[in-house]
Design a protein around this motif. Structure first.
Motif, short mmCIF file in Angstrom:
data_model
loop_
_atom_site.label_atom_id
_atom_site.label_comp_id
_atom_site.label_asym_id
_atom_site.label_seq_id
_atom_site.Cartn_x
_atom_site.Cartn_y
_atom_site.Cartn_z
N HIS A 12 8.16 14.78 -2.15
CA HIS A 12 6.92 15.44 -1.74
C HIS A 12 5.69 14.71 -2.27
CE1 HIS A 12 9.86 18.93 -1.38
NE2 HIS A 12 9.50 18.62 -0.16
N SER A 13 5.27 14.98 -3.51
CA SER A 13 4.02 14.38 -4.01
C SER A 13 4.12 12.86 -4.14
CB SER A 13 3.62 15.01 -5.35
OG SER A 13 4.58 14.78 -6.36
N SER A 14 5.28 12.35 -4.53
CA SER A 14 5.39 10.88 -4.63
C SER A 14 5.34 10.23 -3.25
CB SER A 14 6.67 10.47 -5.39
OG SER A 14 7.81 10.96 -4.74
N ILE A 15 5.88 10.90 -2.24
CA ILE A 15 5.83 10.36 -0.87
C ILE A 15 4.38 10.37 -0.37
CG2 ILE A 15 6.56 10.72 1.53
CD1 ILE A 15 8.78 9.66 -0.42
N LEU A 16 3.65 11.42 -0.68
CA LEU A 16 2.24 11.46 -0.28
C LEU A 16 1.46 10.35 -0.98
CD1 LEU A 16 1.82 15.32 -0.34
CD2 LEU A 16 1.61 13.87 1.69
N ALA A 17 1.72 10.14 -2.28
CA ALA A 17 1.04 9.06 -3.00
C ALA A 17 1.35 7.70 -2.37
CB ALA A 17 1.45 9.08 -4.48
N ILE A 18 2.60 7.48 -2.04
CA ILE A 18 2.98 6.22 -1.40
C ILE A 18 2.27 6.05 -0.06
CG2 ILE A 18 4.94 5.15 -0.18
CD1 ILE A 18 6.61 6.11 -2.64
N ALA A 19 2.16 7.14 0.69
CA ALA A 19 1.51 7.08 2.00
C ALA A 19 0.04 6.68 1.87
CB ALA A 19 1.63 8.42 2.71
N TYR A 20 -0.63 7.15 0.82
CA TYR A 20 -2.02 6.73 0.61
C TYR A 20 -2.07 5.31 0.04
CZ TYR A 20 -3.52 11.36 1.84
OH TYR A 20 -3.76 12.53 2.55
N HIS A 21 -1.16 5.00 -0.87
CA HIS A 21 -1.13 3.65 -1.45
C HIS A 21 -0.93 2.60 -0.36
CE1 HIS A 21 -0.22 1.02 -5.06
NE2 HIS A 21 -0.02 0.22 -4.02
N LEU A 22 -0.01 2.86 0.56
CA LEU A 22 0.31 1.90 1.62
C LEU A 22 -0.57 2.07 2.86
CD1 LEU A 22 4.22 1.91 1.38
CD2 LEU A 22 2.62 0.19 0.50
N LYS A 23 -1.53 2.97 2.78
CA LYS A 23 -2.48 3.23 3.88
C LYS A 23 -1.79 3.73 5.16
CE LYS A 23 -5.89 0.00 2.05
NZ LYS A 23 -6.37 0.93 1.08
N ILE A 24 -0.70 4.45 4.98
CA ILE A 24 -0.04 5.13 6.10
C ILE A 24 -0.89 6.34 6.49
CG2 ILE A 24 2.02 6.41 6.81
CD1 ILE A 24 3.59 4.63 4.76
N LEU A 25 -1.46 7.00 5.49
CA LEU A 25 -2.38 8.12 5.72
C LEU A 25 -3.80 7.64 5.42
CD1 LEU A 25 -0.52 11.15 4.06
CD2 LEU A 25 -0.75 10.65 6.50
N ASP A 26 -4.75 8.15 6.20
CA ASP A 26 -6.17 7.81 6.05
C ASP A 26 -6.78 8.63 4.92
OD1 ASP A 26 -8.87 7.27 6.35
OD2 ASP A 26 -8.95 7.83 8.47
N GLU A 27 -7.36 7.94 3.95
CA GLU A 27 -8.01 8.60 2.81
C GLU A 27 -9.23 9.43 3.21
OE1 GLU A 27 -9.21 6.01 -0.32
OE2 GLU A 27 -7.17 5.36 -0.76
N LYS A 28 -9.80 9.15 4.35
CA LYS A 28 -11.06 9.76 4.72
C LYS A 28 -10.92 11.12 5.41
CE LYS A 28 -13.50 5.36 5.00
NZ LYS A 28 -12.93 4.95 3.77
N GLN A 29 -9.68 11.53 5.66
CA GLN A 29 -9.51 12.84 6.31
C GLN A 29 -8.25 13.52 5.84
OE1 GLN A 29 -9.50 11.52 10.37
NE2 GLN A 29 -7.28 11.46 10.47
N GLU A 30 -8.28 14.83 5.93
CA GLU A 30 -7.11 15.63 5.57
C GLU A 30 -5.97 15.30 6.52
OE1 GLU A 30 -6.38 20.16 6.40
OE2 GLU A 30 -7.54 19.95 4.54
N PRO A 31 -4.75 15.11 6.00
CA PRO A 31 -3.64 14.77 6.89
C PRO A 31 -3.26 15.96 7.78
CG PRO A 31 -2.83 15.22 4.68
CD PRO A 31 -4.33 15.25 4.60
N THR A 32 -2.77 15.66 8.96
CA THR A 32 -2.30 16.71 9.86
C THR A 32 -0.87 17.07 9.51
OG1 THR A 32 -1.38 15.18 11.50
CG2 THR A 32 -3.73 15.76 11.74
N LYS A 33 -0.42 18.18 10.03
CA LYS A 33 0.96 18.61 9.83
C LYS A 33 1.93 17.54 10.31
CE LYS A 33 4.29 22.05 11.40
NZ LYS A 33 4.53 23.24 12.23
N ASP A 34 1.69 17.02 11.51
CA ASP A 34 2.58 15.99 12.07
C ASP A 34 2.60 14.72 11.22
OD1 ASP A 34 3.43 17.55 14.17
OD2 ASP A 34 2.00 16.72 15.61
N GLU A 35 1.43 14.29 10.74
CA GLU A 35 1.38 13.10 9.89
C GLU A 35 2.20 13.31 8.62
OE1 GLU A 35 -2.97 11.07 10.78
OE2 GLU A 35 -2.90 12.85 9.49
#
Length: 170
Positions: A12-35
């Motif tokens: 959970h939290s480590s996967i979210l951190a990795i997603a931001y570290h690797l720029k899979i998720l955009d830092e500038k907006q709240e992630p969607t449920k699907d993302e």
């Protein structure tokens, strides 16, 4: 450099951190449920995966990024630290390794979501709680990732452990 994000289950939290570290998720907006739900291994790992190192990719600087679930173990990360330090001292390893604990960013919603989904196998309750918890904590996780990157570049040691208690929700 090698980054190893760690939390209780590694899912959970480590996967979210990795997603931001690797720029899979955009830092500038709240992630969607699907993302959130499409992230690799988000809410997919089980008890037997604890202690297993998962590679997720390399960042823009070529640093390798991993996650590990440590469960209740108080010795896993210090043990890995000691192993990596020994390898550095014997010149068998030259890459800096950073262990970053993402658990302090976990809000109560995510804790209960993980309990319902991973332990009790009640996804219809757990998954919505996990998604709400991920949305609630995303800014704090981004701060933790940025802190991890900054500290890794400033630190002189070949192996660094970040407990990240300053990111605990108050």
């Amino acid at each position: 450099m090698i980054y190893i994000y760690n939390c209780y289950g590694g899912t959970h939290s480590s996967i979210l951190a990795i997603a931001y570290h690797l720029k899979i998720l955009d830092e500038k907006q709240e992630p969607t449920k699907d993302e959130i739900l499409k992230l690799p291994n988000f809410n997919k790992l089980v008890y037997g995966n604890r202690g297993e190192l998962f590679y997720y990719g390399s960042d823009e600087d070529g640093n390798k990024v991993y996650a590990i679930g440590r469960g209740r173990s108080k010795v896993l990360i210090p043990g890995l630290y000691n192993l990596a330090s020994m390898l550095h001292k014997q010149s068998l390893l030259s890459e800096k390794i950073v262990f970053s604990n993402t658990s302090p960013t976990v809000p109560l919603l995510m804790t209960f979501g993980g309990l319902f989904s991973r332990w009790l196998k009640i996804d219809f309750i757990g998954v919505p709680l996990l998604v709400k918890g991920a949305k609630q904590s995303y800014k704090n996780i981004i701060k933790l990732v940025n802190h991890t990157k900054k500290t890794s570049k400033e630190g002189q040691s070949g192996v660094i452990i970040l407990d990240n208690k300053e990111f605990k929700k108050k």
